[in-house]
Scaffold this motif. Sequence first.
Motif, PDB file in Angstrom:
ATOM      1  N   HIS A  16       5.374  -2.097   4.046  1.00 38.16           N
ATOM      2  CA  HIS A  16       4.565  -2.161   2.825  1.00 38.16           C
ATOM      3  C   HIS A  16       5.362  -2.840   1.708  1.00 38.16           C
ATOM      4  O   HIS A  16       6.562  -2.611   1.565  1.00 38.16           O
TER       5      HIS A  16
ATOM      6  N   GLU B 165      -3.170  -2.551   8.387  1.00 34.66           N
ATOM      7  CA  GLU B 165      -3.027  -3.112   7.049  1.00 34.66           C
ATOM      8  C   GLU B 165      -4.412  -3.365   6.478  1.00 34.66           C
ATOM      9  O   GLU B 165      -5.323  -3.789   7.181  1.00 34.66           O
TER      10      GLU B 165
ATOM     11  N   PHE C  20       0.287  -1.712   3.851  1.00 34.93           N
ATOM     12  CA  PHE C  20       0.660  -1.501   5.246  1.00 34.93           C
ATOM     13  C   PHE C  20       0.822  -0.003   5.504  1.00 34.93           C
ATOM     14  O   PHE C  20       1.568   0.686   4.795  1.00 34.93           O
TER      15      PHE C  20
END
Length: 189
Positions: free
Chosen positions: A141, A174, A179
């Motif tokens: 992420h 995602e 994510f």
Amino acid sequence: MNYIGDKQYWDDKFLSRGDKILSPEGSLVENIKYLKNGSVLDVACGDGRNSIFLLEKGFEVTGIDFSIKALEKLEHFAARRNLKIYTKQVDLTAEDAFKALQVFDNIVINHYRLSLDNIKELENHISEGGILFVCGFGHKHKVDSKIKEEDLIKPEDFESLHSSFELVRYIENEDERGFFVTYIFKKTV
């Protein structure tokens, strides 16, 4: 270990949130078949979007969070549906956060990253054959002002569990929020 926002941030957020419960985590809904019948400890439960879902599916649920305002809302949502919920205010950043808690058939952790010491402690609070379900922002992420590096769930977080848990399922996905990862572990000993 930090968490996304401090206690006042979350108390204010739950106080300002409307009187409608949010939808449960999609990954939990999609993977509920992995949970063992019985009890669930919902860690960092917030105002209970997952707790209410699990109660409605027949689980006995204990929700823990450090925000008393979140727990009060969860109790309100459960009472409105005639559901029985157990709640406890717990500072999950404390080393002994799980000390006074019993053993559960499942532990659900959604959008919260426990300290490595507390992850290791989970094995003492889950029954044999029980499921540990962890979902949240994952290691890929993109960090920003709200989601920091220390909030991201990483594969190495679970190294201490290898001797007593088996990884049943790992999912990456995602979307527009970022994510996400889901880990589903089964306690083997």
